[in-house]
Design a protein around this motif. Sequence first.
Motif, PDB file in Angstrom:
ATOM      1  N   GLY A  73       0.808  -1.202   0.000  1.00 21.57           N
ATOM      2  CA  GLY A  73       0.000   0.000   0.000  1.00 21.57           C
ATOM      3  C   GLY A  73       0.844   1.257   0.000  1.00 21.57           C
ATOM      4  O   GLY A  73       0.572   2.206  -0.736  1.00 21.57           O
ATOM      5  N   VAL A  74       1.882   1.289   0.836  1.00 22.23           N
ATOM      6  CA  VAL A  74       2.779   2.449   0.888  1.00 22.23           C
ATOM      7  C   VAL A  74       3.498   2.620  -0.444  1.00 22.23           C
ATOM      8  O   VAL A  74       3.676   3.734  -0.940  1.00 22.23           O
ATOM      9  CB  VAL A  74       3.807   2.278   2.038  1.00 22.23           C
ATOM     10  CG1 VAL A  74       4.882   3.359   1.963  1.00 22.23           C
ATOM     11  CG2 VAL A  74       3.092   2.338   3.381  1.00 22.23           C
ATOM     12  N   TRP A  75       3.901   1.508  -1.049  1.00 23.34           N
ATOM     13  CA  TRP A  75       4.591   1.576  -2.341  1.00 23.34           C
ATOM     14  C   TRP A  75       3.687   2.173  -3.414  1.00 23.34           C
ATOM     15  O   TRP A  75       4.102   3.031  -4.190  1.00 23.34           O
ATOM     16  CB  TRP A  75       5.050   0.179  -2.745  1.00 23.34           C
ATOM     17  CG  TRP A  75       5.793   0.152  -4.052  1.00 23.34           C
ATOM     18  CD1 TRP A  75       7.081   0.578  -4.274  1.00 23.34           C
ATOM     19  CD2 TRP A  75       5.300  -0.323  -5.316  1.00 23.34           C
ATOM     20  NE1 TRP A  75       7.412   0.398  -5.593  1.00 23.34           N
ATOM     21  CE2 TRP A  75       6.350  -0.149  -6.258  1.00 23.34           C
ATOM     22  CE3 TRP A  75       4.096  -0.874  -5.721  1.00 23.34           C
ATOM     23  CZ2 TRP A  75       6.197  -0.512  -7.590  1.00 23.34           C
ATOM     24  CZ3 TRP A  75       3.953  -1.236  -7.056  1.00 23.34           C
ATOM     25  CH2 TRP A  75       5.002  -1.054  -7.973  1.00 23.34           C
ATOM     26  N   PHE A  76       2.431   1.725  -3.442  1.00 22.97           N
ATOM     27  CA  PHE A  76       1.484   2.265  -4.421  1.00 22.97           C
ATOM     28  C   PHE A  76       1.212   3.740  -4.172  1.00 22.97           C
ATOM     29  O   PHE A  76       1.076   4.534  -5.106  1.00 22.97           O
ATOM     30  CB  PHE A  76       0.167   1.485  -4.382  1.00 22.97           C
ATOM     31  CG  PHE A  76       0.176   0.245  -5.227  1.00 22.97           C
ATOM     32  CD1 PHE A  76       0.327   0.323  -6.596  1.00 22.97           C
ATOM     33  CD2 PHE A  76       0.022  -1.005  -4.646  1.00 22.97           C
ATOM     34  CE1 PHE A  76       0.327  -0.828  -7.385  1.00 22.97           C
ATOM     35  CE2 PHE A  76       0.030  -2.155  -5.420  1.00 22.97           C
ATOM     36  CZ  PHE A  76       0.181  -2.062  -6.794  1.00 22.97           C
ATOM     37  N   GLN A  77       1.120   4.129  -2.894  1.00 23.75           N
ATOM     38  CA  GLN A  77       0.836   5.518  -2.571  1.00 23.75           C
ATOM     39  C   GLN A  77       1.963   6.446  -3.003  1.00 23.75           C
ATOM     40  O   GLN A  77       1.732   7.631  -3.240  1.00 23.75           O
ATOM     41  CB  GLN A  77       0.590   5.664  -1.064  1.00 23.75           C
ATOM     42  CG  GLN A  77      -0.778   5.170  -0.621  1.00 23.75           C
ATOM     43  CD  GLN A  77      -0.936   5.272   0.882  1.00 23.75           C
ATOM     44  OE1 GLN A  77      -0.419   4.436   1.623  1.00 23.75           O
ATOM     45  NE2 GLN A  77      -1.639   6.274   1.345  1.00 23.75           N
ATOM     46  N   SER A  78       3.178   5.933  -3.073  1.00 25.51           N
ATOM     47  CA  SER A  78       4.310   6.771  -3.463  1.00 25.51           C
ATOM     48  C   SER A  78       4.385   6.987  -4.968  1.00 25.51           C
ATOM     49  O   SER A  78       5.151   7.820  -5.442  1.00 25.51           O
ATOM     50  CB  SER A  78       5.623   6.135  -2.969  1.00 25.51           C
ATOM     51  OG  SER A  78       5.868   4.907  -3.640  1.00 25.51           O
ATOM     52  N   LYS A  79       3.589   6.244  -5.729  1.00 21.99           N
ATOM     53  CA  LYS A  79       3.606   6.390  -7.176  1.00 21.99           C
ATOM     54  C   LYS A  79       2.855   7.664  -7.575  1.00 21.99           C
ATOM     55  O   LYS A  79       1.822   7.997  -7.009  1.00 21.99           O
ATOM     56  CB  LYS A  79       2.956   5.165  -7.846  1.00 21.99           C
ATOM     57  CG  LYS A  79       3.732   3.877  -7.640  1.00 21.99           C
ATOM     58  CD  LYS A  79       2.945   2.678  -8.127  1.00 21.99           C
ATOM     59  CE  LYS A  79       2.784   2.660  -9.635  1.00 21.99           C
ATOM     60  NZ  LYS A  79       4.071   2.475 -10.315  1.00 21.99           N
ATOM     61  N   PRO A  80       3.377   8.402  -8.556  1.00 25.50           N
ATOM     62  CA  PRO A  80       2.741   9.662  -8.961  1.00 25.50           C
ATOM     63  C   PRO A  80       1.461   9.423  -9.754  1.00 25.50           C
ATOM     64  O   PRO A  80       1.232   8.327 -10.263  1.00 25.50           O
ATOM     65  CB  PRO A  80       3.816  10.312  -9.843  1.00 25.50           C
ATOM     66  CG  PRO A  80       4.568   9.152 -10.420  1.00 25.50           C
ATOM     67  CD  PRO A  80       4.604   8.117  -9.325  1.00 25.50           C
ATOM     68  N   PRO A  81       0.606  10.454  -9.865  1.00 21.90           N
ATOM     69  CA  PRO A  81      -0.620  10.328 -10.661  1.00 21.90           C
ATOM     70  C   PRO A  81      -0.288  10.052 -12.126  1.00 21.90           C
ATOM     71  O   PRO A  81       0.792  10.394 -12.610  1.00 21.90           O
ATOM     72  CB  PRO A  81      -1.290  11.702 -10.506  1.00 21.90           C
ATOM     73  CG  PRO A  81      -0.703  12.275  -9.257  1.00 21.90           C
ATOM     74  CD  PRO A  81       0.701  11.758  -9.206  1.00 21.90           C
ATOM     75  N   THR A  82      -1.242   9.452 -12.835  1.00 23.16           N
ATOM     76  CA  THR A  82      -1.074   9.182 -14.256  1.00 23.16           C
ATOM     77  C   THR A  82      -2.256   9.781 -15.013  1.00 23.16           C
ATOM     78  O   THR A  82      -3.176  10.345 -14.419  1.00 23.16           O
ATOM     79  CB  THR A  82      -1.025   7.661 -14.524  1.00 23.16           C
ATOM     80  OG1 THR A  82      -2.313   7.094 -14.194  1.00 23.16           O
ATOM     81  CG2 THR A  82       0.058   6.987 -13.684  1.00 23.16           C
ATOM     82  N   GLY A  83      -2.217   9.650 -16.339  1.00 21.64           N
ATOM     83  CA  GLY A  83      -3.301  10.172 -17.146  1.00 21.64           C
ATOM     84  C   GLY A  83      -4.628   9.507 -16.842  1.00 21.64           C
ATOM     85  O   GLY A  83      -5.683  10.136 -16.917  1.00 21.64           O
ATOM     86  N   GLN A  84      -4.597   8.229 -16.489  1.00 21.56           N
ATOM     87  CA  GLN A  84      -5.822   7.510 -16.145  1.00 21.56           C
ATOM     88  C   GLN A  84      -6.181   7.651 -14.671  1.00 21.56           C
ATOM     89  O   GLN A  84      -7.341   7.811 -14.315  1.00 21.56           O
ATOM     90  CB  GLN A  84      -5.677   6.028 -16.488  1.00 21.56           C
ATOM     91  CG  GLN A  84      -5.866   5.701 -17.969  1.00 21.56           C
ATOM     92  CD  GLN A  84      -5.944   4.197 -18.181  1.00 21.56           C
ATOM     93  OE1 GLN A  84      -5.158   3.454 -17.593  1.00 21.56           O
ATOM     94  NE2 GLN A  84      -6.871   3.754 -19.018  1.00 21.56           N
ATOM     95  N   LYS A  85      -5.177   7.585 -13.795  1.00 15.88           N
ATOM     96  CA  LYS A  85      -5.394   7.689 -12.351  1.00 15.88           C
ATOM     97  C   LYS A  85      -4.919   9.069 -11.909  1.00 15.88           C
ATOM     98  O   LYS A  85      -3.822   9.225 -11.368  1.00 15.88           O
ATOM     99  CB  LYS A  85      -4.657   6.568 -11.625  1.00 15.88           C
ATOM    100  CG  LYS A  85      -5.180   5.183 -12.003  1.00 15.88           C
ATOM    101  CD  LYS A  85      -4.382   4.089 -11.345  1.00 15.88           C
ATOM    102  CE  LYS A  85      -4.970   2.718 -11.691  1.00 15.88           C
ATOM    103  NZ  LYS A  85      -5.003   2.453 -13.145  1.00 15.88           N
ATOM    104  N   THR A  86      -5.767  10.063 -12.148  1.00 13.42           N
ATOM    105  CA  THR A  86      -5.369  11.456 -11.946  1.00 13.42           C
ATOM    106  C   THR A  86      -5.176  11.812 -10.485  1.00 13.42           C
ATOM    107  O   THR A  86      -4.528  12.815 -10.182  1.00 13.42           O
ATOM    108  CB  THR A  86      -6.414  12.401 -12.572  1.00 13.42           C
ATOM    109  OG1 THR A  86      -7.707  12.090 -12.023  1.00 13.42           O
ATOM    110  CG2 THR A  86      -6.467  12.214 -14.081  1.00 13.42           C
ATOM    111  N   PHE A  87      -5.762  11.054  -9.571  1.00 18.76           N
ATOM    112  CA  PHE A  87      -5.557  11.286  -8.146  1.00 18.76           C
ATOM    113  C   PHE A  87      -4.421  10.426  -7.585  1.00 18.76           C
ATOM    114  O   PHE A  87      -4.169  10.433  -6.385  1.00 18.76           O
ATOM    115  CB  PHE A  87      -6.838  11.000  -7.358  1.00 18.76           C
ATOM    116  CG  PHE A  87      -7.833  12.120  -7.394  1.00 18.76           C
ATOM    117  CD1 PHE A  87      -7.504  13.392  -6.950  1.00 18.76           C
ATOM    118  CD2 PHE A  87      -9.106  11.908  -7.877  1.00 18.76           C
ATOM    119  CE1 PHE A  87      -8.417  14.425  -6.976  1.00 18.76           C
ATOM    120  CE2 PHE A  87     -10.043  12.931  -7.904  1.00 18.76           C
ATOM    121  CZ  PHE A  87      -9.690  14.201  -7.460  1.00 18.76           C
ATOM    122  N   GLY A  88      -3.760   9.668  -8.446  1.00 15.09           N
ATOM    123  CA  GLY A  88      -2.693   8.799  -7.975  1.00 15.09           C
ATOM    124  C   GLY A  88      -3.238   7.498  -7.404  1.00 15.09           C
ATOM    125  O   GLY A  88      -4.308   7.032  -7.802  1.00 15.09           O
TER     126      GLY A  88
END
Length: 314
Positions: A73-88
């Motif tokens: 979960g922490v690893w995923f939260q550290s990933k930046p937003p993308t064009g599809q997942k605009t909130f990260g």
Amino acid sequence: MHSHAHANEHVGEHGSHGHHHHAQTILSWGAAATLAYVVLAFAAGLRAHSLALLSEAGHNLTDFLALLLSWLGVWFQSKPPTGQKTFGYHRAGVLAALVNVLSLFVITALIVIEAVARLRAPASVDTGPMVWVAAIGLAMNAAIAMSLRGSENHDVNLRAAFLHMLGDAVATGLVLVGALVIARTGWMAVDPILSLAIALLIVVSGWGVLQDTLNILLEGAPAGMRSEQVALELAGVAGVRAVHDLHIWTLGAHAHALSAHVQIEDIPPSASEQIRRALCALLAERYHIHHATLQFEHGECGGCAMAGNGHVHP
């Protein structure tokens, strides 16, 4: 006229990155230590015929899964937003917390079933392995819980892991005390009674986290925050005539968002900018909301207000 604001994004990202790295380090060594203890407690429980120790092994297995899922979960939260997942990926950690809690409840049911059977037909227990295994577990769980102390205030995912470890430290302490009582009195019913106590601790510790995760997944406002009060304070900012169609929701463990329609006088953009800044400053300082979308209006908004989000006037 739309106004969209982010406050202190760069500083927040830098601080968040450091927090994520620290959390991942703790979760990594915590998961490794917990898995080793699961094997130890399971083997000792079989040898000592202790349901309490076997319950401890099962409880700690969920702790291992909790720490592993929290790490993901922490690893995923550290990933930046993308064009599809605009909130990260804020809610990846929330989903991990939900899986953790549900796994706790499943283990609880299994413990209760076996404990009731043991109460009806108590089995002989070797207290020697119970004492030294429980002592090791108590030290390990307490150390991991203390390492996560403080981090759980910022993240419901880490809070779930913290509660797992804290509850397990208490449960292991009970096993240690129970082993001493059995050794002194020979009362074998203590073993299943301890198992039921562990089951109760699991339910109590997990219930609060379950409520928090469901609130986030159901787009609820942050705990303790009332949309009516927020709208009233926004309507009190100089230059604001009314606030309506206000929505507040939680993106993740510590990221909140807000959208609202704000009625102001028909003034130049340069003047409305001052109102926007005042509104964003209030949201950031008072409610820690740094992601706000404000739509300025000069007249009535036909058909845009939703039930429960009517006009609020200063």
